[in-house]
Write an enzyme that holds these catalytic residues in place. Structure first.
Site, PDB file in Angstrom:
ATOM      1  N   HIS A  83     -27.354 -75.095 -23.110  1.00  0.00           N
ATOM      2  CA  HIS A  83     -26.455 -76.041 -23.775  1.00  0.00           C
ATOM      3  C   HIS A  83     -25.278 -76.356 -22.847  1.00  0.00           C
ATOM      4  O   HIS A  83     -24.737 -75.453 -22.207  1.00  0.00           O
ATOM      5  CB  HIS A  83     -25.921 -75.445 -25.073  1.00  0.00           C
ATOM      6  CG  HIS A  83     -26.984 -75.149 -26.082  1.00  0.00           C
ATOM      7  ND1 HIS A  83     -27.349 -76.054 -27.060  1.00  0.00           N
ATOM      8  CD2 HIS A  83     -27.769 -74.065 -26.272  1.00  0.00           C
ATOM      9  CE1 HIS A  83     -28.304 -75.532 -27.807  1.00  0.00           C
ATOM     10  NE2 HIS A  83     -28.589 -74.319 -27.356  1.00  0.00           N
TER      11      HIS A  83
ATOM     12  N   TYR B 157     -30.003 -64.978 -28.324  1.00  0.00           N
ATOM     13  CA  TYR B 157     -28.570 -65.229 -28.143  1.00  0.00           C
ATOM     14  C   TYR B 157     -27.768 -63.999 -28.522  1.00  0.00           C
ATOM     15  O   TYR B 157     -28.147 -63.243 -29.422  1.00  0.00           O
ATOM     16  CB  TYR B 157     -28.097 -66.370 -29.054  1.00  0.00           C
ATOM     17  CG  TYR B 157     -28.470 -67.745 -28.571  1.00  0.00           C
ATOM     18  CD1 TYR B 157     -27.731 -68.374 -27.580  1.00  0.00           C
ATOM     19  CD2 TYR B 157     -29.562 -68.410 -29.108  1.00  0.00           C
ATOM     20  CE1 TYR B 157     -28.068 -69.639 -27.140  1.00  0.00           C
ATOM     21  CE2 TYR B 157     -29.910 -69.674 -28.673  1.00  0.00           C
ATOM     22  CZ  TYR B 157     -29.149 -70.279 -27.682  1.00  0.00           C
ATOM     23  OH  TYR B 157     -29.492 -71.532 -27.248  1.00  0.00           O
TER      24      TYR B 157
ATOM     25  N   HIS C 276     -33.788 -73.658 -22.548  1.00  0.00           N
ATOM     26  CA  HIS C 276     -32.759 -74.695 -22.412  1.00  0.00           C
ATOM     27  C   HIS C 276     -31.384 -74.064 -22.241  1.00  0.00           C
ATOM     28  O   HIS C 276     -31.160 -72.911 -22.636  1.00  0.00           O
ATOM     29  CB  HIS C 276     -32.743 -75.623 -23.639  1.00  0.00           C
ATOM     30  CG  HIS C 276     -32.431 -74.904 -24.914  1.00  0.00           C
ATOM     31  ND1 HIS C 276     -33.379 -74.189 -25.606  1.00  0.00           N
ATOM     32  CD2 HIS C 276     -31.280 -74.745 -25.618  1.00  0.00           C
ATOM     33  CE1 HIS C 276     -32.834 -73.642 -26.678  1.00  0.00           C
ATOM     34  NE2 HIS C 276     -31.550 -73.954 -26.709  1.00  0.00           N
TER      35      HIS C 276
ATOM     36  N   TYR D 146     -37.470 -69.626 -27.585  1.00  0.00           N
ATOM     37  CA  TYR D 146     -37.382 -68.814 -28.803  1.00  0.00           C
ATOM     38  C   TYR D 146     -37.918 -69.591 -30.004  1.00  0.00           C
ATOM     39  O   TYR D 146     -37.855 -70.815 -30.039  1.00  0.00           O
ATOM     40  CB  TYR D 146     -35.944 -68.335 -29.053  1.00  0.00           C
ATOM     41  CG  TYR D 146     -34.885 -69.419 -29.162  1.00  0.00           C
ATOM     42  CD1 TYR D 146     -34.678 -70.107 -30.353  1.00  0.00           C
ATOM     43  CD2 TYR D 146     -34.072 -69.726 -28.078  1.00  0.00           C
ATOM     44  CE1 TYR D 146     -33.687 -71.080 -30.447  1.00  0.00           C
ATOM     45  CE2 TYR D 146     -33.080 -70.701 -28.162  1.00  0.00           C
ATOM     46  CZ  TYR D 146     -32.896 -71.370 -29.351  1.00  0.00           C
ATOM     47  OH  TYR D 146     -31.933 -72.333 -29.445  1.00  0.00           O
TER      48      TYR D 146
ATOM     49  N   ARG E 271     -38.277 -73.449 -29.478  1.00  0.00           N
ATOM     50  CA  ARG E 271     -37.424 -74.214 -28.571  1.00  0.00           C
ATOM     51  C   ARG E 271     -37.867 -73.962 -27.144  1.00  0.00           C
ATOM     52  O   ARG E 271     -38.062 -72.811 -26.744  1.00  0.00           O
ATOM     53  CB  ARG E 271     -35.953 -73.787 -28.685  1.00  0.00           C
ATOM     54  CG  ARG E 271     -35.202 -74.023 -29.985  1.00  0.00           C
ATOM     55  CD  ARG E 271     -35.139 -75.463 -30.489  1.00  0.00           C
ATOM     56  NE  ARG E 271     -35.151 -76.548 -29.515  1.00  0.00           N
ATOM     57  CZ  ARG E 271     -34.088 -76.989 -28.830  1.00  0.00           C
ATOM     58  NH1 ARG E 271     -32.907 -76.454 -28.989  1.00  0.00           N
ATOM     59  NH2 ARG E 271     -34.187 -78.008 -27.994  1.00  0.00           N
TER      60      ARG E 271
HETATM   61 FE   FE2 Z   1     -30.215 -73.098 -28.110  1.00  0.00          FE
END
Ligand code: FE2
Length: 251
Positions: A171, A117, A169, A156, A166
């Site tokens: 959000h 991110y 995905h 990640y 995770r």
């Molecule tokens: Fe996330």
């Protein structure tokens, strides 16, 4: 597991059916470590909604920038583009009877192709992509439809168990006609084996509920030699409701 490309999405006819509340994860799920401290320790209090929560905001298409629904380009230098698998995510925001919900503001945010991110608290060693910001928005059309262009996010690792990852995905936030109507969920990608290993996904007790969050690969809607397409419908309520992480008590 094979996934029906049109799962759980046929229009409802007849009486209104409540969604199945057992689909929602319990607030306290020790396998997802932060839920231990985040879950309520005391009985909940009910607070009245304020006027500004009920009446605002009002969204118009005029508020959108030209590249708001193009994450491949909305953070990139002129003439450049984000690195990663080019995809289109599209679908409809639907009510409990399969009717499209127009004028809903959708916001989406995601990691880059390496699973990182753009956030000051991000600690993963994967590289930042200088041409990828990771967020965008759009407003649903008259039939509740939406679409945006992005790159497929990478999975990640996260500090929960010793080796938890995770799944890839995106959000999603869905605004209704008031701030108090905001719903938040995550979209996963068909065929990803990490979905079923994820401690957050595993807080959802029912496999069919998880499947409401998995976008189907749609080769019919790909752009040849450019981008593959994933179809993700969001159902706001009723027994086919998508699972929303911020509305455990009902939506
Ligand atoms: Fe996330």
């Amino acid at each position: 597991m094979s996934i029906d490309p049109k799962p759980n999405r046929q229009p409802e006819i007849g009486a209104f059916f409540q969604r199945d509340r057992s689909w929602h994860p319990p607030a306290y799920t020790p396998g997802y470590k932060t839920s231990v401290l985040r879950s309520p320790q005391k009985a909940l209090l009910s607070l009245d909604t304020t006027i500004s929560e009920i009446t605002g905001p009002v969204f118009g298409h005029g508020m959108l920038g030209e590249l708001d629904n193009d994450l491949i380009h909305n953070f990139a230098q002129p003439g450049e583009s984000a690195i990663g698998e080019r995809i289109i995510v599209y679908g409809r925001v639907l009510d409990e009877r399969g009717k499209g919900v127009p004028g809903a503001l959708l916001e989406f945010w995601q990691a880059n192709a390496g699973g990182r991110y753009r956030h000051k608290k991000e600690g993963y060693i994967a590289a930042l992509d200088p041409n990828f910001g990771g967020c965008g928005r759009t407003i649903t059309g008259e039939d509740g439809s939406y679409a945006f262009r992005t790159i497929k996010p990478g999975p990640y690792p996260w500090p929960n168990g010793v080796n938890d990852w995770r799944p890839a995905h995106i959000h999603f936030s869905v605004f209704g006609h008031g701030f108090a109507q905001r719903l938040i969920t995550q979209m996963y990608f068909e065929g990803d084996p990490l979905i079923w290993l994820c401690p957050i996904v595993r807080t959802i007790p029912d496999r069919a509920a998880v499947e409401t969050l998995i976008a189907a690969l749609d080769m019919q809607s790909t752009i040849p030699m450019d981008a593959r397409a994933y179809k993700f419908d969001i159902v706001l309520r009723g027994r086919r409701s998508s699972v929303f992480e911020n509305r455990l008590e009902g939506n």
